[in-house]
Design an enzyme around this catalytic site. Structure first.
Site, mmCIF file in Angstrom:
data_model
loop_
_atom_site.group_PDB
_atom_site.id
_atom_site.type_symbol
_atom_site.label_atom_id
_atom_site.label_comp_id
_atom_site.label_asym_id
_atom_site.label_seq_id
_atom_site.Cartn_x
_atom_site.Cartn_y
_atom_site.Cartn_z
ATOM 1 N N SER A 1 0.846 -1.191 0.000
ATOM 2 C CA SER A 1 0.000 0.000 0.000
ATOM 3 C C SER A 1 0.883 1.243 0.000
ATOM 4 O O SER A 1 1.975 1.233 0.550
ATOM 5 C CB SER A 1 -0.905 -0.006 1.239
ATOM 6 O OG SER A 1 -1.810 1.068 1.197
ATOM 7 N N ASP A 2 0.376 2.279 -0.630
ATOM 8 C CA ASP A 2 1.080 3.561 -0.621
ATOM 9 C C ASP A 2 0.038 4.664 -0.711
ATOM 10 O O ASP A 2 -1.063 4.444 -1.231
ATOM 11 C CB ASP A 2 2.062 3.667 -1.790
ATOM 12 C CG ASP A 2 3.041 4.807 -1.588
ATOM 13 O OD1 ASP A 2 3.945 4.661 -0.742
ATOM 14 O OD2 ASP A 2 2.886 5.846 -2.243
ATOM 15 N N GLN A 3 0.377 5.835 -0.198
ATOM 16 C CA GLN A 3 -0.585 6.927 -0.166
ATOM 17 C C GLN A 3 0.091 8.257 -0.432
ATOM 18 O O GLN A 3 1.205 8.490 0.027
ATOM 19 C CB GLN A 3 -1.259 6.967 1.215
ATOM 20 C CG GLN A 3 -2.342 8.020 1.333
ATOM 21 C CD GLN A 3 -2.957 8.022 2.724
ATOM 22 O OE1 GLN A 3 -2.295 8.350 3.702
ATOM 23 N NE2 GLN A 3 -4.218 7.628 2.803
#
Length: 193
Positions: free
Chosen positions: A69-71
């Site tokens: 996951s990345d944001q």
């Protein structure tokens, strides 16, 4: 059931994944998170989520299902990152006052045995109150959101900065969209309930 690995050192993502009450381990893949030339925020977070999941697979031996996951946060078309200093946090919040920030969270689930992955990007928009410099300074000093994109912790006092929230899953704002994650895990044979 296949073993599950979270390819993230984020304590926030670990706490969110723990809500699903399924056993998992965490690892920290080391990847270059620099945006590519002309890459949009959406393209960036999806690519990084996939890269984290695949890099995580290289660190383990038992062919697990791996979550990456990345944001990033975007205000007025510009990607903003983690502030790292109080001064930068204050500037970020001043620029957000009375405006909206959209967070894009890339999510990838990689079955390392089958070499198959699924991915998506979940948006979540935060509408800020009109904030005074004193309110912003007080908030930053109290909560120290120096390692949070957008310079706030929505799960804490940061909620006081907002007029309203807009999105399908409030967990997305913290960094792991659990509703979509459950769908992706199901696609890879990992049943939550």
């Amino acid at each position: 059931m296949k073993s599950l690995v979270l390819a993230s050192s984020s304590e926030f993502r670990q706490q969110l994944l723990s809500k699903l009450q399924i056993p998992f381990t965490s690892i920290s893949p080391d990847i270059d998170e620099s945006p590519l030339e002309n890459e949009t925020a959406i393209q960036l977070v999806e690519r990084l989520a996939i890269e984290k999941a695949k890099a995580g697979a290289a660190l383990v031996n038992d062919n697990p299902v791996i979550i990456g996951s990345d944001q990033v946060a975007v205000i007025e078309g510009k990607i903003i990152g983690k502030p790292h200093t109080e001064e930068n946090a204050i500037k970020q919040l001043q620029s957000a006052s009375g405006k909206s920030i959209t967070f894009y969270t890339g999510l990838a689930v990689f079955d390392s045995e089958l070499q198959k992955f699924s991915s998506c990007v979940e948006p979540f928009t935060v509408h800020f109150r009109d904030l005074t410099t004193l309110q912003i300074t007080n908030y930053v000093r109290k909560e120290q959101p120096l390692w949070c994109a957008g310079s706030f912790k929505s799960e804490g006092l940061g909620i006081a900065l907002f007029e309203r929230l807009e999105g399908d899953d409030p967990n997305t704002l913290v960094g792991l969209p659990l509703i979509k994650l459950i769908d992706l895990l199901n696609e890879h044979g990992v049943e939550v309930i």
